[in-house]
Design an enzyme around this catalytic site. Structure first.
Site, mmCIF file in Angstrom:
data_model
loop_
_atom_site.group_PDB
_atom_site.id
_atom_site.type_symbol
_atom_site.label_atom_id
_atom_site.label_comp_id
_atom_site.label_asym_id
_atom_site.label_seq_id
_atom_site.Cartn_x
_atom_site.Cartn_y
_atom_site.Cartn_z
ATOM 1 N N CYS A 25 47.214 17.917 45.458
ATOM 2 C CA CYS A 25 46.509 18.762 46.421
ATOM 3 C C CYS A 25 45.509 19.559 45.599
ATOM 4 O O CYS A 25 44.738 18.979 44.853
ATOM 5 C CB CYS A 25 47.582 19.635 47.102
ATOM 6 S SG CYS A 25 47.004 20.664 48.431
ATOM 7 N N CYS B 129 46.985 20.607 39.928
ATOM 8 C CA CYS B 129 47.777 20.162 41.064
ATOM 9 C C CYS B 129 47.276 18.766 41.409
ATOM 10 O O CYS B 129 46.179 18.618 41.946
ATOM 11 C CB CYS B 129 47.631 21.096 42.262
ATOM 12 S SG CYS B 129 48.484 20.484 43.727
#
Lengths: 98, 106, 216
Positions: free
Chosen positions: C121, C118
């Site tokens: 994040c 990711c």
């Protein structure tokens, strides 16, 4: 909300650089890929992030990119790909061929 | 402008593979967030948490640990929304420190 | 290198300070975490019991739960199909609560190796396989896994031949991902429990492959 794109459609990610909470990574903006899968619609995170309801929901797609289209100096194998989850309002139809 | 958290593809060194056991306070932060975002409460959303973390700025983002960023963001959002006030938080923090000092001494 | 699962957790009764540092200030964010929870309980946003149960749920989610899903998919083609269609529903079949965020399984194939990151994040299927390892959240992993996945895989000791596509999934939106690895050769006739023992957390992130121990 009906989805504008279907699996196999060629799409371009908009070149837009607004401030605020955005879920479209910098590295895919302005790049073209192929819709791998339509994932249904979700409340818009760019609105949810500020405490608003994010309605109507926005279709979400898994878009596949050739790694060499993302990184001109990509050092892996030619067939390598990246799949990024992108919301519909960030996508436009693309005529560009592979 | 490219924001600090949007780091896909930037230059970086080797991956540091060491791991730590999560501390009780870290799990507490995670649990607080899960309870606040639960559909039965929906006090805040993960999207708001992320916006709050992104707003910490590059210096804080790098200097703080993962769950430090989380609790900092959760707190700001809860104050913004009027769920908690700065004053009650300040008083409770003093009470927590006093309690821990007492436990430490005993 | 991982010591995360070598000893039991001791929640609740561990003091957040060391006894030989009596005058040291308490860590600011730990005080904050305690106080925010206390205020929310005092105001009735949730109860102390809710908080305790939630921490128990965090401790209960561990890679072994994901490993059970993978092992079942290896021996039961129907379950595999259902897992690829809807991980949360397939997990519920085995009595595993994977939470409300949709999790998608991406299957390794003879010609495709999947890797999860990711970049914006550090999204991770935490309700299914536990809290993520530190490196998953690190700047180095988040920035490099998408651009030089083969170099990252090599750092984890995983070599993928060039004729196999490496497919990196950036989970930045409303979905979480887990990799369904290929069943290793040499495991014919193994039962589900024994197969599940081969499935590591790292193989479900995609930085490693399940391996049959040489002695097996």
């Amino acid at each position: 909300m009906s989805a504008r794109f279907a699996p196999g459609d060629r799409v371009a990610v908009r070149r837009a650089y607004p401030p605020g909470h955005v879920r479209t990574p910098w590295f895919v903006r302005g790049r073209s890929g192929v819709v791998e899968q339509a994932m249904g619609a979700y409340a818009n995170p760019e609105e949810l992030a500020y405490g608003r309801p994010g309605q109507p929901p926005v279709p979400l797609y898994r878009v596949r990119f050739d790694q060499r289209a993302l990184w001109p100096d990509y050092a892996g194998a030619p067939g390598d790909t990246a799949v990024v989850d992108l919301y519909e309002h960030w996508l436009e139809p693309s005529e560009e061929t592979r | 402008m490219r924001r600090h958290h949007d780091m896909g593809g930037i230059e970086a060194g080797p991956i540091e593979r060491g791991e730590h056991d999560y501390e009780p306070w870290e799990k507490r932060v995670d649990a607080i967030m899960r309870l606040l975002t639960h559909p039965s409460r929906r006090v805040m959303t993960v999207d708001e948490l992320r916006r709050g973390i992104e707003a910490l700025g590059p210096g804080a983002y790098d200097a703080m640990s993962y769950y430090e960023r989380w609790i900092a963001s959760v707190t700001e959002i809860l104050i913004e929304k009027g769920v908690i006030t700065v004053d009650e938080l300040g008083r409770t923090m003093s009470a927590v420190e006093a309690r821990w000092r007492q436990e430490r001494a005993s | 290198m991982s010591h995360a699962h070598d000893h039991p957790h001791d929640d609740g009764h561990r003091h957040p300070f060391q006894p030989d540092l009596e005058d040291a200030p308490f860590a600011y964010h730990q005080v904050l975490a305690q106080a925010v929870g206390d205020v929310l309980v005092a105001k009735g946003v949730f109860t102390a019991e809710d908080l305790r149960r939630q921490i128990e749920a965090i401790d209960a989610a561990e890679p072994a739960r994901g490993a059970r899903l993978v092992a079942r998919a290896w021996i039961d083609g129907g379950f595999r199909e259902r897992l690829l269609r809807d991980v949360n529903a397939a997990a519920a079949e085995l009595g595993v609560d994977a939470g409300g965020i949709p999790i998608r399984a991406v299957a390794n194939e003879p010609g495709v190796h999947n890797l999860i990151v990711c970049t914006l994040c550090s999204c991770y299927p935490r309700l299914l396989i536990g809290l993520p390892p530190d490196w998953y959240k690190s700047r180095a992993y988040r920035s490099r896994a998408i651009r030089e996945p083969r170099a990252v895989l090599a750092e984890f000791g995983t070599a993928i031949p060039d004729d196999i596509e490496v497919r990196v999934h950036d989970s930045t939106a409303d979905l979480r991902y887990m990799v369904l690895p290929l069943r290793p050769e040499g495991t014919e006739g193994w039962d589900e429990t024994r197969l599940a023992g081969l499935v590591t957390r790292d193989s479900m992130i995609g930085v490693a492959l399940p391996r049959v121990p040489a002695a097996a």
